[in-house]
Design an enzyme around this catalytic site. Structure first.
Site, PDB file in Angstrom:
ATOM      1  N   HIS A 110       5.188   0.767  19.318  1.00 48.45           N
ATOM      2  CA  HIS A 110       4.177   1.217  18.341  1.00 48.45           C
ATOM      3  C   HIS A 110       4.275   2.739  18.115  1.00 48.45           C
ATOM      4  O   HIS A 110       3.326   3.480  18.382  1.00 48.45           O
ATOM      5  CB  HIS A 110       2.771   0.818  18.831  1.00 48.45           C
ATOM      6  CG  HIS A 110       1.773   0.743  17.717  1.00 48.45           C
ATOM      7  ND1 HIS A 110       0.713  -0.129  17.693  1.00 48.45           N
ATOM      8  CD2 HIS A 110       1.646   1.464  16.564  1.00 48.45           C
ATOM      9  CE1 HIS A 110      -0.006   0.043  16.601  1.00 48.45           C
ATOM     10  NE2 HIS A 110       0.547   1.003  15.891  1.00 48.45           N
ATOM     11  N   ILE A 111       5.448   3.149  17.613  1.00 42.99           N
ATOM     12  CA  ILE A 111       5.693   4.596  17.458  1.00 42.99           C
ATOM     13  C   ILE A 111       5.954   4.999  16.007  1.00 42.99           C
ATOM     14  O   ILE A 111       6.438   6.105  15.753  1.00 42.99           O
ATOM     15  CB  ILE A 111       6.895   5.057  18.334  1.00 42.99           C
ATOM     16  CG1 ILE A 111       8.161   4.241  18.016  1.00 42.99           C
ATOM     17  CG2 ILE A 111       6.543   4.992  19.809  1.00 42.99           C
ATOM     18  CD1 ILE A 111       9.448   4.844  18.576  1.00 42.99           C
ATOM     19  N   GLU A 126      -0.372  -6.363  22.334  1.00 42.71           N
ATOM     20  CA  GLU A 126       0.305  -5.183  22.905  1.00 42.71           C
ATOM     21  C   GLU A 126      -0.669  -4.368  23.764  1.00 42.71           C
ATOM     22  O   GLU A 126      -1.872  -4.395  23.508  1.00 42.71           O
ATOM     23  CB  GLU A 126       0.887  -4.311  21.768  1.00 42.71           C
ATOM     24  CG  GLU A 126      -0.138  -3.715  20.839  1.00 42.71           C
ATOM     25  CD  GLU A 126       0.499  -2.929  19.684  1.00 42.71           C
ATOM     26  OE1 GLU A 126       1.411  -3.445  19.013  1.00 42.71           O
ATOM     27  OE2 GLU A 126       0.045  -1.784  19.467  1.00 42.71           O
ATOM     28  N   GLY A 176       0.855  -1.193   0.000  1.00 44.99           N
ATOM     29  CA  GLY A 176       0.000   0.000   0.000  1.00 44.99           C
ATOM     30  C   GLY A 176       0.886   1.236   0.000  1.00 44.99           C
ATOM     31  O   GLY A 176       2.074   1.172  -0.361  1.00 44.99           O
ATOM     32  N   ARG A 177       0.311   2.355   0.450  1.00 48.36           N
ATOM     33  CA  ARG A 177       1.053   3.616   0.400  1.00 48.36           C
ATOM     34  C   ARG A 177       2.336   3.568   1.218  1.00 48.36           C
ATOM     35  O   ARG A 177       3.389   4.044   0.788  1.00 48.36           O
ATOM     36  CB  ARG A 177       0.154   4.760   0.900  1.00 48.36           C
ATOM     37  CG  ARG A 177      -0.951   5.085  -0.072  1.00 48.36           C
ATOM     38  CD  ARG A 177      -2.087   5.788   0.634  1.00 48.36           C
ATOM     39  NE  ARG A 177      -2.816   4.841   1.486  1.00 48.36           N
ATOM     40  CZ  ARG A 177      -4.129   4.845   1.681  1.00 48.36           C
ATOM     41  NH1 ARG A 177      -4.865   5.747   1.104  1.00 48.36           N
ATOM     42  NH2 ARG A 177      -4.710   3.946   2.459  1.00 48.36           N
ATOM     43  N   ILE A 178       2.279   2.967   2.417  1.00 50.98           N
ATOM     44  CA  ILE A 178       3.482   2.934   3.270  1.00 50.98           C
ATOM     45  C   ILE A 178       4.525   1.996   2.668  1.00 50.98           C
ATOM     46  O   ILE A 178       5.713   2.313   2.617  1.00 50.98           O
ATOM     47  CB  ILE A 178       3.110   2.545   4.719  1.00 50.98           C
ATOM     48  CG1 ILE A 178       2.158   3.595   5.313  1.00 50.98           C
ATOM     49  CG2 ILE A 178       4.355   2.397   5.586  1.00 50.98           C
ATOM     50  CD1 ILE A 178       1.495   3.184   6.628  1.00 50.98           C
ATOM     51  N   ALA A 207       3.450  -3.354  10.899  1.00 47.56           N
ATOM     52  CA  ALA A 207       2.046  -3.433  10.465  1.00 47.56           C
ATOM     53  C   ALA A 207       1.109  -3.512  11.663  1.00 47.56           C
ATOM     54  O   ALA A 207       0.560  -2.501  12.114  1.00 47.56           O
ATOM     55  CB  ALA A 207       1.866  -4.613   9.534  1.00 47.56           C
ATOM     56  N   ARG A 208       0.933  -4.672  12.190  1.00 49.80           N
ATOM     57  CA  ARG A 208       0.092  -4.905  13.364  1.00 49.80           C
ATOM     58  C   ARG A 208       0.595  -6.142  14.078  1.00 49.80           C
ATOM     59  O   ARG A 208       1.121  -7.064  13.424  1.00 49.80           O
ATOM     60  CB  ARG A 208      -1.364  -5.189  12.951  1.00 49.80           C
ATOM     61  CG  ARG A 208      -2.220  -3.954  12.719  1.00 49.80           C
ATOM     62  CD  ARG A 208      -2.552  -3.232  14.026  1.00 49.80           C
ATOM     63  NE  ARG A 208      -3.353  -2.048  13.819  1.00 49.80           N
ATOM     64  CZ  ARG A 208      -2.883  -0.831  13.547  1.00 49.80           C
ATOM     65  NH1 ARG A 208      -1.584  -0.624  13.451  1.00 49.80           N
ATOM     66  NH2 ARG A 208      -3.712   0.199  13.395  1.00 49.80           N
ATOM     67  N   ARG A 228      -1.827  -8.345  -2.165  1.00 51.01           N
ATOM     68  CA  ARG A 228      -3.055  -8.987  -2.663  1.00 51.01           C
ATOM     69  C   ARG A 228      -3.207  -8.749  -4.159  1.00 51.01           C
ATOM     70  O   ARG A 228      -3.554  -9.626  -4.912  1.00 51.01           O
ATOM     71  CB  ARG A 228      -4.274  -8.418  -1.930  1.00 51.01           C
ATOM     72  CG  ARG A 228      -4.634  -9.162  -0.678  1.00 51.01           C
ATOM     73  CD  ARG A 228      -5.725  -8.457   0.054  1.00 51.01           C
ATOM     74  NE  ARG A 228      -5.357  -7.054   0.296  1.00 51.01           N
ATOM     75  CZ  ARG A 228      -6.080  -6.197   0.995  1.00 51.01           C
ATOM     76  NH1 ARG A 228      -7.211  -6.557   1.513  1.00 51.01           N
ATOM     77  NH2 ARG A 228      -5.675  -4.953   1.181  1.00 51.01           N
TER      78      ARG A 228
HETATM   79  C1  8YV Z   1      -1.327   4.774  15.475  1.00 51.23           C
HETATM   80  C2  8YV Z   1      -1.181   3.042  13.597  1.00 51.23           C
HETATM   81  O1  8YV Z   1      -0.417   5.469  16.221  1.00 51.23           O
HETATM   82  O2  8YV Z   1      -2.277   4.474  12.074  1.00 51.23           O
HETATM   83  C3  8YV Z   1      -2.136   3.331  12.486  1.00 51.23           C
HETATM   84  O3  8YV Z   1      -2.755   2.364  11.999  1.00 51.23           O
HETATM   85  O4  8YV Z   1      -0.891   1.947  13.853  1.00 51.23           O
HETATM   86  C4  8YV Z   1      -0.545   4.134  14.368  1.00 51.23           C
HETATM   87  O5  8YV Z   1      -0.119   5.128  13.488  1.00 51.23           O
HETATM   88  C5  8YV Z   1      -2.100   3.882  16.403  1.00 51.23           C
HETATM   89  O6  8YV Z   1      -2.965   3.030  15.778  1.00 51.23           O
HETATM   90  C6  8YV Z   1      -2.886   4.740  17.398  1.00 51.23           C
HETATM   91  O7  8YV Z   1      -4.027   5.323  16.856  1.00 51.23           O
END
Ligand code: 8YV
Length: 328
Positions: free
Chosen positions: A287-288, A269, A156-158, A239-240, A179
């Protein structure tokens, strides 16, 4: 006429609250108290909108208990905290915060990749611990970034931002898996070639994960996938949590089946798998990836714009379940 009521679920910039207060009666959480689901439901009574971060789960149970709710505006591009099906069924719109964080997050992905491959965190801990007695030819040898092969899962964009940085800035060969394949012009701009996931895992020197979390992407990387990777490879997850099987990764890092990993997100987390905390060859950040002041402000502004856009003007900017709009 009384203003519509909205809830801000987490502490946020004072100016974000001020902007909202121009249009809404606002209940905020500037003390950043951890609300249980029951407390969140209670606070949402009478509220038509809620400003959420990625941490508040909006599901069928909550929606059934909050009949006044019309919109949940996430200050995040990812929205796996939303049950979009249930939201659509309840006629509740969800919005996210794409684009405004793309370059900042791609910068961070690259920073984490470099810190991981060049063992920056590990060597810094060594130095701070007073263990540096002499130079040695093989001390903290890492792996090269320039000229190596970068594999991006999720284009995607990132992902595209990371590809551009790798290809144009560091002369990396970029392969990606997604995908759907990018169009030819975008592939050329990112200097990226589409490959199957297995080929990517086998050939990349560095693998970066940027896929959205869905049931289908759960454990995209587990023991079997790690086994395909080069023993010298690095793995980066911005990602997640849940995209990587953290327990399997901790074992692989311990046994040096891959060289190193960089993780900004974790399963469950803010808890982190205890085995990850004890292996040295992993860089861990809380998650920064989107955390710069201008970007976090832009994300908050977009969430506010969505609340105003929908509740005041009837036009949200970045809906994730636009079917709700069609129903209105
Ligand atoms: C957020 C992120 O800081 O944008 C997202 O999906 O994971 C992070 O940039 C986090 O989700 C808090 O809102």
């Amino acid at each position: 006429m009384s203003k519509p009521k909205v809830l801000v679920a987490r502490a946020i910039f004072p100016e974000t609250i001020e902007r909202l207060a121009q249009h809404f009666e606002v209940e905020s959480n500037q003390a950043d108290e951890a609300w249980s689901k029951a407390q969140l439901i209670e606070k949402l009574q009478g509220k038509v909108g809620v400003f959420t971060t990625g941490s508040e789960r909006i599901d069928a149970e909550l929606l059934a208990a909050c009949p006044d709710l019309k919109i949940c505006a996430n200050m995040a591009v990812g929205y796996n905290n939303f049950d979009t099906e249930a939201m659509t069924a309840h006629g509740v719109l969800g919005t996210n915060a794409p684009d405004v964080l793309t370059e900042t997050t791609a910068d961070f992905g690259f920073a984490l990749l470099m810190a991981t491959a060049r063992r920056i965190a590990e060597s810094e801990h060594f130095l701070r611990a007073g263990k540096w007695q002499k130079w040695a030819y093989d001390m903290f040898s890492g792996s090269d970034i320039h000229g190596s092969t970068l594999g991006i899962i999720g284009m995607g964009r990132i992902g595209q931002g990371i590809a551009r940085r790798g290809a144009h800035g560091f002369g990396m060969k970029v392969v990606y898996h997604n995908r759907s394949r990018l169009d030819a012009a975008l592939e050329a701009e990112c200097k990226a070639s589409y490959v199957g996931k297995e080929e990517l895992l086998k050939t990349a020197d560095h693998v970066v994960l940027v896929v959205p979390y869905t049931p289908a992407s759960h454990h995209t990387i587990g023991a079997a996938e790690i086994a395909l990777m080069k023993p010298t490879a690095t793995l980066v997850n911005i990602a997640r949590g849940g995209i990587v099987d953290d327990a399997a990764l901790a074992v692989a890092l311990k046994e040096k089946r891959i060289a190193a990993a960089g993780l900004d997100v974790f399963e469950g987390e803010p808890k982190v798998h205890p085995d990850l905390l004890t292996v040295p060859n992993v860089v861990l950040t809380p998650h920064i990836a989107s955390a710069t002041v201008p970007t976090r402000k832009a994300m908050a502004d977009l969430a506010v714009d969505n609340l105003i856009g929908y509740l005041v003007n009837g036009k949200p900017l970045t809906p994730v379940n636009p079917a709700v709009l069609a129903k209105n």
